[in-house]
Design a protein around this motif. Structure first.
Motif, PDB file in Angstrom:
ATOM      1  N   LEU A  99      -4.245  -2.372   5.816  1.00 18.22           N
ATOM      2  CA  LEU A  99      -3.335  -1.916   4.754  1.00 18.22           C
ATOM      3  C   LEU A  99      -3.435  -0.397   4.659  1.00 18.22           C
ATOM      4  O   LEU A  99      -4.530   0.144   4.447  1.00 18.22           O
TER       5      LEU A  99
ATOM      6  N   PHE B 146      -2.090  -3.114  -6.855  1.00 16.66           N
ATOM      7  CA  PHE B 146      -1.136  -2.565  -5.898  1.00 16.66           C
ATOM      8  C   PHE B 146      -0.474  -3.694  -5.133  1.00 16.66           C
ATOM      9  O   PHE B 146      -1.069  -4.751  -4.928  1.00 16.66           O
ATOM     10  N   SER B 147       0.741  -3.436  -4.696  1.00  9.22           N
ATOM     11  CA  SER B 147       1.433  -4.473  -3.924  1.00  9.22           C
ATOM     12  C   SER B 147       1.922  -3.918  -2.596  1.00  9.22           C
ATOM     13  O   SER B 147       2.076  -2.705  -2.435  1.00  9.22           O
ATOM     14  N   TYR B 148       2.099  -4.820  -1.620  1.00  8.60           N
ATOM     15  CA  TYR B 148       2.486  -4.416  -0.269  1.00  8.60           C
ATOM     16  C   TYR B 148       3.701  -5.209   0.207  1.00  8.60           C
ATOM     17  O   TYR B 148       3.749  -6.428   0.042  1.00  8.60           O
TER      18      TYR B 148
ATOM     19  N   PHE C 129      -6.204   3.192  -2.169  1.00  4.93           N
ATOM     20  CA  PHE C 129      -4.754   3.112  -2.325  1.00  4.93           C
ATOM     21  C   PHE C 129      -4.226   4.432  -2.826  1.00  4.93           C
ATOM     22  O   PHE C 129      -4.903   5.148  -3.564  1.00  4.93           O
TER      23      PHE C 129
ATOM     24  N   HIS D 240      -1.717   6.417  -5.174  1.00  5.39           N
ATOM     25  CA  HIS D 240      -0.903   6.318  -6.371  1.00  5.39           C
ATOM     26  C   HIS D 240      -0.151   7.624  -6.489  1.00  5.39           C
ATOM     27  O   HIS D 240      -0.763   8.688  -6.619  1.00  5.39           O
TER      28      HIS D 240
ATOM     29  N   ASP E 242       1.024   2.990   1.961  1.00  4.78           N
ATOM     30  CA  ASP E 242       2.095   2.004   1.859  1.00  4.78           C
ATOM     31  C   ASP E 242       2.050   1.251   0.530  1.00  4.78           C
ATOM     32  O   ASP E 242       2.928   0.456   0.215  1.00  4.78           O
ATOM     33  N   ALA E 243       1.014   1.506  -0.250  1.00  4.19           N
ATOM     34  CA  ALA E 243       0.830   0.735  -1.478  1.00  4.19           C
ATOM     35  C   ALA E 243       1.857   1.113  -2.540  1.00  4.19           C
ATOM     36  O   ALA E 243       2.221   2.270  -2.676  1.00  4.19           O
ATOM     37  N   LYS E 244       2.359   0.094  -3.243  1.00  3.40           N
ATOM     38  CA  LYS E 244       3.217   0.371  -4.403  1.00  3.40           C
ATOM     39  C   LYS E 244       2.376   0.102  -5.646  1.00  3.40           C
ATOM     40  O   LYS E 244       1.695  -0.921  -5.737  1.00  3.40           O
ATOM     41  N   SER E 245       2.450   1.042  -6.612  1.00  6.67           N
ATOM     42  CA  SER E 245       1.510   0.937  -7.728  1.00  6.67           C
ATOM     43  C   SER E 245       2.022   0.016  -8.836  1.00  6.67           C
ATOM     44  O   SER E 245       1.977   0.365 -10.001  1.00  6.67           O
TER      45      SER E 245
ATOM     46  N   ASN F 218      -0.134  -8.806  -3.828  1.00 11.68           N
ATOM     47  CA  ASN F 218      -0.900  -7.999  -4.763  1.00 11.68           C
ATOM     48  C   ASN F 218      -2.386  -7.928  -4.403  1.00 11.68           C
ATOM     49  O   ASN F 218      -2.976  -8.897  -3.963  1.00 11.68           O
TER      50      ASN F 218
END
Lengths: 284, 358, 287
Positions: free
Chosen positions: B281, B339-341, B323, B325, B285-288, B294
């Motif tokens: 990961l 965080f989601s991917y 991750f 942010h 690329d992480a979305k906060s 997740n």
């Protein structure tokens, strides 16, 4: 392959001279030890006769011992004085170069000239040292005519001439030592003597190693000063191996025997340098 | 089909027992800017040396413009090289340095005017015209770098080889020179092989990148391919900053994996159910916010970089995962973050790290 | 890297304490006096006639200068010949040796070839061969070549001394490889790399080598004594030693000759002092 060829081409001239004037004489030397014959007369193979003679001839042992004795007198004294002077030079700033230059100056002179100059120091009538002797004791000393004084006097010439070279060499060694170590030692409270014996001397070991070997090889061939000052006398007390080699060729016209003596010299040099290497390696 | 400038055909290079290059097969197109990327000792510089003729390959063939050059001496290869240390001739002026490669051209050496013009042109290209009469020790690092370039440019070589040419410059100068080099390459349009250990340099400059490790080419591709679809753990870890997180997991079959207490879905194959594998990961690329895949945990460290914040998370089963942010953020250590991917950003690798999962 | 060659580091490593400085200066003054006094004494002797030489107490600085020793030296001996021979032979050896040693040193330092290790260790071992032990075979070899009593007898064997190769090699080894690679890629042949790159970059090493080679020849005695019989072809050392072999030794003449013999090397020393005193001389030993 083409790269190899260029490399050999660059080496060719050196290897050529090396072969003709070092390797070839070396091989010839070996064969000459089994021959006899004068400079003019043809060589005759006589087997091991020359070798047998070296074992009987008391002068051979005497010259070898004289040569070693000379080294034992000259080299330690030169090295100790040179080390002291190097340390002294290292701690002065004003006049540093001037002292360095003057102390180095005798080294420039051929040992022969140095020896000749020493006659003006030692001569019974007008030698400086004897003028001083006469002023103190009333009697001049015959330095070169005295069996027990002659060899130390010859060694003295080498000390006078050699000190400058080794001083500069040791000075360079001292100045190349890592300075941080000295600062650290000073912070640890080490005085100048401790710094010298615990840092400088051990760190200079590689320099000493090469210096002693080099000085031994050079001094074991001592000839010039003996030739001009005593010609081996009195009573062969200063006769060195090289002096005997020279005499067997030109005075006694016995090149075969001289070659055998040369071989003895090579063996002495090899044994002594090997012993020194061993001694230095052992302590590591 | 574009023309091929250089070809390596199953090239090996051994130094005694050490294998520096292992079976290299590589085609380099004319006008291509190819970057060899890898850690020190991976063999990337050896490739340049082989091409330049400084080293001979142990086996295999090297072609330049279709001609076998294995046994050609360096001076007959018409390749120019820029060295990390610049390798300027310290006893010659800048002008003489630039002129040096022209000296072996006997016809040219009689034409003094032309030589002067060629030197001036090369100096102009890299903007060192006013330094021509100086000697290298009097120049700054950046100026030396440009002299080295001018010397490479002056005689119109088949190939340019650059061995970490920017690594001795300070960060700011490096950025400008990077831009400058790309422009120069566009202008001249000659095949260039550029060696670096700096992945950012590789990403920004290359047409294609060869990622090297332990003497083997790990992956050859455009920067985008290398970044988006790394073939193995090594490539994935080497490219991208901050470094990709590698988490041990188990396949659940049907393109989904179990990592600790988290279940992730990937757009990539995950093999049979129960197979152990490694999930990669990228922090970037992480979305906060909570979403599809997740990962949740307590914040154990927080690094503010200016434009964003790197958070390090630990949960029951995973530790030290980082991750990104975007922005400053108000989270502090001890808070819980999630965080989601997107599935295409969930990379799957073999457990031994040697390849992509397949 | 090449910028460091020949440069001296800071002279004083730690600030010495006043007593250390005092002792140091005393020791150095003493050493300086001992070094220089013999020269001054033969200078004074050389301008005395034989009678005042033997007078006691001695006349340290003669009131009346006597030039007879110098006149005799130039008129009755081959002193000028000896000086010329020494300088000519010394220079010939120095130039030839510089070229062939630098070539060999480049090969050993930067080129790859089969047998490199054997060749360099053979050359290194040869340093340990006492040259004095080779004079007898060398005498016959040179005689058979018909070279006895010629300059060649002194020049050619001197070219076989391997020490200088290691001095120059240490200078060349310290040059970065990339510089040489770069020149080769720039189209230079090995010979051009050698002459246009290596030689200029090790110039201080070459001077050190030249200085030591010349000095070694200047001080040489045994081999010229063996190889040259003709009086006018002698070198200075042997020539001057022959002055002493007369039945009645003319000490005034010898002092004048000894003093003058120091002049050529002194001039060289003053001109190239930096290189005589260079620290790099130690690398000659370490190889």
């Amino acid at each position: 392959m083409r790269r190899n060829l260029t490399a050999y081409l660059f080496l060719t001239p050196v290897l050529l001279f090396f072969g003709v004037f070092l390797i070839w004489p070396g091989i010839t030397l070996f064969f000459q030890t089994f021959q006899t014959g004068g400079i003019m007369s043809p060589a005759i193979v006589v087997g091991t006769k020359n070798w047998e003679r070296t074992f009987i001839d008391p002068l051979v042992l005497k010259t070898v011992w004289n040569t070693i004795r000379y080294c034992l007198m000259a080299i330690p004294v030169v090295f100790i004085i040179a080390m002291v002077l190097a340390l002294a030079l290292n701690s002065v700033r004003i006049g540093h170069t001037a002292f360095k230059t003057i102390i180095y100056y005798p080294t420039l002179q051929p040992i022969l000239i140095a020896a000749l100059m020493f006659t003006f120091v030692l001569h019974q009538d007008f030698g400086v040292l004897n003028i001083i002797m006469r002023a103190i004791t009333g009697n001049p000393v015959n330095f070169l005519g005295n069996e027990s004084l002659a060899m130390p006097t010859i060694a003295l010439v080498e000390v006078w001439k050699g000190v400058g070279f080794w001083t500069l060499l040791f000075l360079a060694g001292i100045q190349n030592l890592p300075r941080d170590l000295y600062h650290a030692a000073e912070l640890d409270g080490a005085g100048p003597f401790r710094r010298f014996f615990q840092l400088t001397l051990p760190l200079l070991k590689p320099t000493f190693f090469f210096s002693i070997i080099f000085a031994t090889i050079v001094n074991l061939q001592v000839f010039d000063s003996i030739f001009i000052l005593t010609d081996g006398g009195p009573f062969h007390s200063t006769a060195s191996t090289t002096w005997y080699i020279y005499r067997s060729l030109f005075t006694f016209n016995e090149p075969g025997y001289g070659a055998t003596l040369s071989f003895v010299l090579v063996i002495v040099v090899l044994i002594l340098t090997a012993l020194q290497s061993f001694a230095f390696r052992d302590r590591n | 089909m574009t023309e091929i400038a250089i070809e390596f055909r199953s090239v090996f290079k051994k130094f005694d027992d050490f294998v520096a290059i292992r079976n290299l097969n590589l085609l380099i197109r004319k006008q291509e800017f190819l970057v060899l990327l890898g850690p020190s000792g991976c063999g990337k510089s050896t490739i340049l040396n082989l091409l330049a003729g400084i080293e001979d390959p142990t086996s295999g063939e090297i072609f330049v413009n279709g001609k076998l050059v294995n046994y050609l001496l360096p001076r007959y290869r018409n390749v120019a090289m820029v060295f990390q240390s610049y390798a300027l001739y310290p006893h010659m002026t800048v002008a003489k340095n630039i002129e040096y490669p022209l000296k072996s051209d006997k016809g040219l050496s009689r034409n003094r005017d032309k030589i002067t013009k060629m030197i001036a042109q090369a100096a102009e290209l890299v903007d060192i015209t006013d330094q021509l009469s100086k000697k290298p020790p009097a120049l700054s690092g950046g100026q030396r770098q440009r002299v080295a370039l001018a010397r490479a440019l002056v005689r119109d070589p088949e190939v340019f080889l650059m061995d970490e040419p920017l690594s001795n410059l300070d960060a700011q100068l490096r950025d400008t020179m990077r831009y400058h080099l790309i422009n120069l390459h566009r202008k001249i349009g000659k095949a260039t092989i550029y060696v670096t250990h700096d992945q950012q340099e590789a990403m920004t400059m290359a047409d294609r990148i060869v990622v090297m490790n332990e003497g083997s080419a790990q992956q050859i591709g455009t920067p985008l391919e290398i970044y988006n679809s790394p073939v193995n753990k090594f490539v994935a870890g080497f490219v991208g900053h901050p470094r990709m997180n590698f988490l041990p997991g188990k396949s659940l079959g049907n393109r989904s994996v179990q990592v600790g207490e988290f279940k992730l879905t990937s757009s990539r194959d995950t093999g049979q159910k129960g197979t152990p594998l490694v999930v990669g990961l990228r922090p970037t690329d992480a979305k906060s916010k909570k979403g599809y895949n997740n990962v949740e945990g307590k914040i154990t460290a927080r690094e503010f970089t200016g434009t964003d914040t790197i958070l390090t998370l630990s949960s029951g089963s995973i530790e030290g995962v980082r991750f990104r942010h975007i922005g400053g953020g108000s989270d502090i250590e001890g808070d819980t973050a999630c965080f989601s991917y997107a599935p295409e950003n969930v990379h799957i690798f073999n457990e031994d790290g040697k390849g992509r999962f397949s | 890297m090449w910028k460091l060659i020949g440069k001296q580091r800071n002279v004083v490593s730690l600030r010495p304490t006043p007593p250390v400085i005092t002792v140091s200066y005393s020791v150095l003054f003493l050493a300086a006096i001992v070094s220089i006094l013999p020269f001054l004494y033969i200078l004074s002797t050389s301008v005395k006639d034989t009678q005042s030489l033997f007078s006691y107490p001695p006349e340290w600085i003669p009131e009346q200068l006597f030039w007879g020793n110098y006149v005799k030296l130039f008129q009755e001996t081959s002193f000028l010949n000896w000086t010329f021979n020494t300088i000519f032979i010394g220079l010939s050896i120095t130039i030839l040796k510089l070229i062939i040693d630098a070539m060999a040193a480049y090969s050993l330092a930067k080129l790859q070839f089969i047998g490199k290790h054997i060749i360099s260790s053979t050359l290194l071992m040869a340093v340990a061969i006492p040259v004095a032990a080779l004079i007898i075979p060398l005498f016959f070899i040179v005689r058979d070549m018909g070279l006895l009593n010629t300059y060649w007898a002194l020049i050619l064997p001197a070219l076989a001394n391997p020490l200088g190769i290691f001095l120059l090699r240490s200078f060349i080894v310290s040059l970065p490889d990339e510089l040489i690679h770069s020149a080769r890629l720039d189209g230079a042949s090995e010979w051009r790399v050698f002459t246009q790159l290596i030689l200029p970059l090790i110039s201080s090493g070459l001077v050190v080598h030249a200085v030591f080679t010349f000095m070694l020849q200047y001080t040489n005695f045994l081999w010229p004594l063996v190889a040259i019989q003709t009086e006018t072809r002698q070198v200075l050392t042997v020539g001057i030693s022959s002055l002493k072999s007369n039945f009645v030794v003319d000490w005034g003449l010898i002092s004048a000759a000894s003093l003058l013999a120091t002049i050529p090397i002194t001039i060289l020393f003053i001109a190239l002092q930096r290189f005589f005193l260079a620290q790099s001389l130690s690398s000659a030993l370490k190889g």
